[in-house]
Motif scaffolding. Sequence first.
Motif, PDB file in Angstrom:
ATOM      1  N   SER A   1     -26.767 -20.503 -32.816  1.00  0.00           N
ATOM      2  CA  SER A   1     -26.841 -21.289 -31.589  1.00  0.00           C
ATOM      3  C   SER A   1     -26.887 -22.781 -31.869  1.00  0.00           C
ATOM      4  CB  SER A   1     -28.084 -20.887 -30.788  1.00  0.00           C
ATOM      5  OG  SER A   1     -29.259 -21.244 -31.500  1.00  0.00           O
ATOM      6  N   LYS A   2     -26.507 -23.550 -30.866  1.00  0.00           N
ATOM      7  CA  LYS A   2     -26.583 -25.002 -31.008  1.00  0.00           C
ATOM      8  C   LYS A   2     -28.034 -25.475 -30.993  1.00  0.00           C
ATOM      9  CE  LYS A   2     -26.125 -26.134 -26.091  1.00  0.00           C
ATOM     10  NZ  LYS A   2     -25.320 -26.883 -25.088  1.00  0.00           N
ATOM     11  N   GLU A   3     -28.929 -24.682 -30.366  1.00  0.00           N
ATOM     12  CA  GLU A   3     -30.352 -25.038 -30.347  1.00  0.00           C
ATOM     13  C   GLU A   3     -30.927 -25.056 -31.762  1.00  0.00           C
ATOM     14  OE1 GLU A   3     -29.113 -23.890 -26.434  1.00  0.00           O
ATOM     15  OE2 GLU A   3     -29.013 -22.768 -28.319  1.00  0.00           O
TER      16      GLU A   3
ATOM     17  N   ASN B   1     -29.366 -28.123 -33.640  1.00  0.00           N
ATOM     18  CA  ASN B   1     -29.917 -29.396 -33.188  1.00  0.00           C
ATOM     19  C   ASN B   1     -31.364 -29.581 -33.629  1.00  0.00           C
ATOM     20  OD1 ASN B   1     -27.479 -29.827 -31.985  1.00  0.00           O
ATOM     21  ND2 ASN B   1     -28.198 -29.583 -29.879  1.00  0.00           N
ATOM     22  N   LEU B   2     -32.168 -28.507 -33.537  1.00  0.00           N
ATOM     23  CA  LEU B   2     -33.563 -28.591 -33.964  1.00  0.00           C
ATOM     24  C   LEU B   2     -33.655 -28.905 -35.449  1.00  0.00           C
ATOM     25  CD1 LEU B   2     -36.585 -28.270 -33.439  1.00  0.00           C
ATOM     26  CD2 LEU B   2     -36.321 -25.806 -33.870  1.00  0.00           C
TER      27      LEU B   2
ATOM     28  N   TYR C   1     -29.961 -16.467 -32.906  1.00  0.00           N
ATOM     29  CA  TYR C   1     -30.494 -17.835 -32.822  1.00  0.00           C
ATOM     30  C   TYR C   1     -29.880 -18.756 -33.865  1.00  0.00           C
ATOM     31  CZ  TYR C   1     -33.851 -21.689 -32.968  1.00  0.00           C
ATOM     32  OH  TYR C   1     -34.423 -22.933 -32.959  1.00  0.00           O
TER      33      TYR C   1
ATOM     34  N   THR D   1     -22.784 -33.169 -29.775  1.00  0.00           N
ATOM     35  CA  THR D   1     -23.749 -33.243 -28.670  1.00  0.00           C
ATOM     36  C   THR D   1     -24.776 -34.353 -28.899  1.00  0.00           C
ATOM     37  OG1 THR D   1     -25.149 -31.576 -29.749  1.00  0.00           O
ATOM     38  CG2 THR D   1     -23.524 -30.776 -28.158  1.00  0.00           C
TER      39      THR D   1
END
Length: 345
Positions: free
Chosen positions: A12-14, A17-18, A9, A85
């Motif tokens: 990851s881009k998630e 970004n979060l 995790y 992004t």
Amino acid sequence: MSCTYRNNYFESKEFLNLALHSLSVVQAPIYILGAYIIIMKTPNKMGKVKFPMLSMHLIFASNDVYAATLALPRMVFPICAGYSTGVLSSIGVPIWIEGYVGLTMFFRKFSEFRFLFSIFGPAITMFFENRYNYLVRLDCDTHCRRFKRAVHYFINYFIALNVLMPSFLNLPDQSVARQIALKKLPCLPLEIVNHPRFFMIGNEDLNFVCTGLFGIFIWTQIIFFVAKTVNFVFRTKAQSQQTAQLQRKFFRAVCIQIAFPFVVIMIPACYNLSATYTNNYDMAFTNVSVIVTTSHGLFATIIMLLIHKPYRTETLKVLGIVRFYKSNKLTVVRMSISVNKNKIH
């Protein structure tokens, strides 16, 4: 060149970004408060540093806002590559424009530990030049001096905005860039390499020369202005003792205010330096370095509001802390008087 990808995790881009979105939610009100305090609450005795203080604050803030909201960059170290992004991507701004603006605004150092090659550098240079001008120079308010300072400002910012132009005029074809990226970093996820907005800056030697020369240009000015100002503030005797103490106190506060962002940046910058010279790729550490770097303006603003007494007092007033403290203190005093009256009766 070593290549580490765990597919967890934190890579990851998630996650990136979060973290950046959460950071922007915290940063925005503090940046607005900082700008308000500088514009509306700067006392007359600090009037001559109001503009450079505001300029530096806005540059720090715009840097972090750009990275955390407008760009949302996903960087790839040690090669100078990545994609974005953020909001600018969603409205179709070309990635090379995003990259140029972002690098010029100093939101990522990419692969070198030369974090004074953007408008961040001139902002600090001009701040110390301001102190040098009003403390050391005897002709600080003459028209001739003002014109020379305007030219000096223009030259610094013009060079800062164009220092990376040679690198962007020699960009590799991005299809070739993808092949180079996979050759150097075989574990690089295809979702990154094949991303439609994947972007890579080639010719690392040219990047090194451009940013290195600009770093020397900036540091030479900073050292000159700091040395001259320190010599005047701490050695000159031709002024009252009280004035000298105030100048020394303020200069120390300014140095701490400017030095603190460097401390925050030190950890990710050291990692970037290490990744560059050891050719080690680690996406998790890269994401963390992006997050930490994007927070430097937040810490700089907090330090500015706390370390200067007028700003600290006004900040506490705006937040209602002083009012709350005085109200409670008054209540305690009244209760004490009431108790004493009861004892008398």
